[in-house]
Design a protein around this motif. Structure first.
Motif, PDB file in Angstrom:
ATOM      1  N   MET A 126       0.810  -1.221   0.000  1.00  0.00           N
ATOM      2  CA  MET A 126       0.000   0.000   0.000  1.00  0.00           C
ATOM      3  C   MET A 126       0.843   1.271   0.000  1.00  0.00           C
ATOM      4  O   MET A 126       0.324   2.365   0.207  1.00  0.00           O
ATOM      5  CB  MET A 126      -0.998   0.019   1.159  1.00  0.00           C
ATOM      6  N   GLY A 127       2.125   1.159  -0.292  1.00  0.00           N
ATOM      7  CA  GLY A 127       2.993   2.323  -0.394  1.00  0.00           C
ATOM      8  C   GLY A 127       3.094   2.819  -1.821  1.00  0.00           C
ATOM      9  O   GLY A 127       2.485   2.277  -2.749  1.00  0.00           O
ATOM     10  N   ALA A 128       3.857   3.871  -2.022  1.00  0.00           N
ATOM     11  CA  ALA A 128       4.024   4.460  -3.350  1.00  0.00           C
ATOM     12  C   ALA A 128       5.407   5.085  -3.460  1.00  0.00           C
ATOM     13  O   ALA A 128       6.043   5.435  -2.456  1.00  0.00           O
ATOM     14  CB  ALA A 128       2.945   5.508  -3.618  1.00  0.00           C
ATOM     15  N   LEU A 129       5.861   5.225  -4.700  1.00  0.00           N
ATOM     16  CA  LEU A 129       7.161   5.824  -4.992  1.00  0.00           C
ATOM     17  C   LEU A 129       7.019   6.753  -6.183  1.00  0.00           C
ATOM     18  O   LEU A 129       6.513   6.358  -7.232  1.00  0.00           O
ATOM     19  CB  LEU A 129       8.187   4.731  -5.311  1.00  0.00           C
ATOM     20  N   ARG A 130       7.442   7.999  -6.031  1.00  0.00           N
ATOM     21  CA  ARG A 130       7.543   8.939  -7.143  1.00  0.00           C
ATOM     22  C   ARG A 130       9.019   9.110  -7.463  1.00  0.00           C
ATOM     23  O   ARG A 130       9.815   9.470  -6.591  1.00  0.00           O
ATOM     24  CB  ARG A 130       6.912  10.286  -6.787  1.00  0.00           C
ATOM     25  N   ILE A 131       9.406   8.823  -8.708  1.00  0.00           N
ATOM     26  CA  ILE A 131      10.822   8.836  -9.052  1.00  0.00           C
ATOM     27  C   ILE A 131      11.020   9.444 -10.431  1.00  0.00           C
ATOM     28  O   ILE A 131      10.273   9.148 -11.373  1.00  0.00           O
ATOM     29  CB  ILE A 131      11.420   7.408  -8.968  1.00  0.00           C
ATOM     30  N   GLY A 132      11.998  10.331 -10.552  1.00  0.00           N
ATOM     31  CA  GLY A 132      12.270  11.001 -11.811  1.00  0.00           C
ATOM     32  C   GLY A 132      13.026  10.105 -12.783  1.00  0.00           C
ATOM     33  O   GLY A 132      13.740   9.180 -12.375  1.00  0.00           O
ATOM     34  N   THR A 133      12.896  10.399 -14.067  1.00  0.00           N
ATOM     35  CA  THR A 133      13.611   9.625 -15.087  1.00  0.00           C
ATOM     36  C   THR A 133      15.106   9.641 -14.839  1.00  0.00           C
ATOM     37  O   THR A 133      15.783   8.611 -14.938  1.00  0.00           O
ATOM     38  CB  THR A 133      13.306  10.187 -16.486  1.00  0.00           C
ATOM     39  N   LEU A 134      15.634  10.810 -14.477  1.00  0.00           N
ATOM     40  CA  LEU A 134      17.080  10.918 -14.265  1.00  0.00           C
ATOM     41  C   LEU A 134      17.518  10.315 -12.938  1.00  0.00           C
ATOM     42  O   LEU A 134      18.711  10.045 -12.750  1.00  0.00           O
ATOM     43  CB  LEU A 134      17.521  12.381 -14.370  1.00  0.00           C
ATOM     44  N   GLU A 135      16.587  10.108 -12.020  1.00  0.00           N
ATOM     45  CA  GLU A 135      16.910   9.337 -10.816  1.00  0.00           C
ATOM     46  C   GLU A 135      17.024   7.863 -11.155  1.00  0.00           C
ATOM     47  O   GLU A 135      17.898   7.155 -10.636  1.00  0.00           O
ATOM     48  CB  GLU A 135      15.841   9.541  -9.751  1.00  0.00           C
ATOM     49  N   LEU A 136      16.118   7.391 -12.007  1.00  0.00           N
ATOM     50  CA  LEU A 136      16.175   5.997 -12.431  1.00  0.00           C
ATOM     51  C   LEU A 136      17.387   5.725 -13.300  1.00  0.00           C
ATOM     52  O   LEU A 136      18.097   4.731 -13.112  1.00  0.00           O
ATOM     53  CB  LEU A 136      14.903   5.645 -13.216  1.00  0.00           C
ATOM     54  N   PHE A 137      17.613   6.633 -14.262  1.00  0.00           N
ATOM     55  CA  PHE A 137      18.674   6.434 -15.251  1.00  0.00           C
ATOM     56  C   PHE A 137      19.478   7.727 -15.384  1.00  0.00           C
ATOM     57  O   PHE A 137      19.156   8.587 -16.208  1.00  0.00           O
ATOM     58  CB  PHE A 137      18.072   6.038 -16.602  1.00  0.00           C
ATOM     59  N   SER A 153      22.126   8.471 -16.784  1.00  0.00           N
ATOM     60  CA  SER A 153      22.722   8.717 -18.103  1.00  0.00           C
ATOM     61  C   SER A 153      21.681   8.788 -19.203  1.00  0.00           C
ATOM     62  O   SER A 153      22.018   8.670 -20.389  1.00  0.00           O
ATOM     63  CB  SER A 153      23.732   7.597 -18.427  1.00  0.00           C
ATOM     64  N   ALA A 154      20.411   8.994 -18.830  1.00  0.00           N
ATOM     65  CA  ALA A 154      19.331   8.936 -19.814  1.00  0.00           C
ATOM     66  C   ALA A 154      19.509   9.953 -20.932  1.00  0.00           C
ATOM     67  O   ALA A 154      19.232   9.661 -22.101  1.00  0.00           O
ATOM     68  CB  ALA A 154      17.983   9.142 -19.127  1.00  0.00           C
ATOM     69  N   LYS A 155      19.960  11.163 -20.613  1.00  0.00           N
ATOM     70  CA  LYS A 155      20.117  12.187 -21.659  1.00  0.00           C
ATOM     71  C   LYS A 155      21.094  11.718 -22.735  1.00  0.00           C
ATOM     72  O   LYS A 155      20.842  11.862 -23.933  1.00  0.00           O
ATOM     73  CB  LYS A 155      20.605  13.500 -21.053  1.00  0.00           C
ATOM     74  N   GLN A 156      22.210  11.165 -22.316  1.00  0.00           N
ATOM     75  CA  GLN A 156      23.197  10.688 -23.270  1.00  0.00           C
ATOM     76  C   GLN A 156      22.680   9.478 -24.048  1.00  0.00           C
ATOM     77  O   GLN A 156      22.926   9.352 -25.256  1.00  0.00           O
ATOM     78  CB  GLN A 156      24.492  10.318 -22.538  1.00  0.00           C
ATOM     79  N   LEU A 157      21.955   8.606 -23.366  1.00  0.00           N
ATOM     80  CA  LEU A 157      21.454   7.393 -24.018  1.00  0.00           C
ATOM     81  C   LEU A 157      20.342   7.704 -25.015  1.00  0.00           C
ATOM     82  O   LEU A 157      20.268   7.099 -26.084  1.00  0.00           O
ATOM     83  CB  LEU A 157      20.945   6.408 -22.961  1.00  0.00           C
TER      84      LEU A 157
END
Length: 246
Positions: free
Chosen positions: A194-205, A207-211
């Motif tokens: 019953m919990g939740a997580l809000r996470i940004g793309t750049l927190e997850l990855f 190097s996302a901008k470069q990829l």
């Protein structure tokens, strides 16, 4: 919480609460809405009661609310008045006052809504999509595209809708290009029942901008256990907040 209906009792009676994302902080606050649909579909049972349970991000119950709804009755509840500075999940169900029976193997969920107000007045809305589950379950793959120019502002919200105390989630996140190529992959943080997580793309990855490079769009994909269909979101510096189911 005198007279509180336990959430597992609602599940057992065939009216499993629908799960919505809850966010109350200095940027966004949540309003939950419901309509007494028994007035339309069961005219012989016009009286109903709505029950709402609030959980923080760790899955701890932090509040409860209920209200009788008469014929065509409605609920519009600003949750920040009951659980300010709490982000996690909110579960809602509607029960007929006279106790209509649900056929074995059936369940009842309804069009509950969450409206999210930024402090600057921006509004976004989400309907419920998943019901609380009493047992652990597998979540199929869910994927959503995003605009690369907003990669800094983008992210995902993951909600664990498993009621079992042993129902902590596990799963994986993938960053994909639009041709389906996996650019990066990682395990997700565990989310309690019953919990939740809000996470940004750049927190997850990070190097996302470069990829992603010069591509106009990219996709995030999630799979795992005990997770409802994810939400995508953009949050901008001016306070505007956009949220949608995958």
């Amino acid at each position: 919480m005198s007279g509180e209906l336990k959430i597992d009792d609602a599940v057992a009676r065939g009216y499993p609460p629908a799960v919505l994302y809850l966010r109350n902080d200095d940027i966004v606050e949540t309003e939950v809405c419901a309509f007494n649909y028994f007035s339309t579909f069961r005219k012989e049972l016009p009286e109903a009661e709505v029950h709402v349970w609030f959980f923080d991000g760790s899955g701890k119950q932090v509040g409860y609310f209920h209200k009788d709804l008469g014929f065509n009755g409605q609920l519009q509840l600003r949750t920040s008045a009951l659980c300010s500075n709490v982000s996690g999940t909110v579960a809602m169900t509607l029960l007929p006052k006279s106790g209509a029976e649900v056929r074995l193997g059936k369940r009842v969920t309804t069009g509950y809504y969450g409206q999210y107000y930024s402090r600057q007045g921006a509004i976004t809305l989400s309907h419920e999509r998943e019901a609380v589950s009493a047992k652990a379950f597998h979540m199929p793959e869910w994927s959503q595209t995003y605009l690369s120019k907003f990669i800094n502002e983008s992210g995902a919200i993951l909600v664990n809708c498993c009621l079992s105390p042993e129902g902590a989630s596990d799963g994986n996140a993938r960053l994909r290009s639009l041709d389906g190529k996996i650019l990066s992959e990682r395990a997700l943080p565990t989310i309690p029942s019953m919990g939740a997580l809000r996470i940004g793309t750049l927190e997850l990855f990070p190097s996302a901008k470069q990829l992603v490079g010069r591509a106009e769009c990219f996709a995030l994909e999630f799979t795992g256990t005990n997770l409802a269909s994810p939400f995508s979101y953009y949050q901008f510096a001016n306070g505007k907040f956009s949220l949608h189911h995958f």
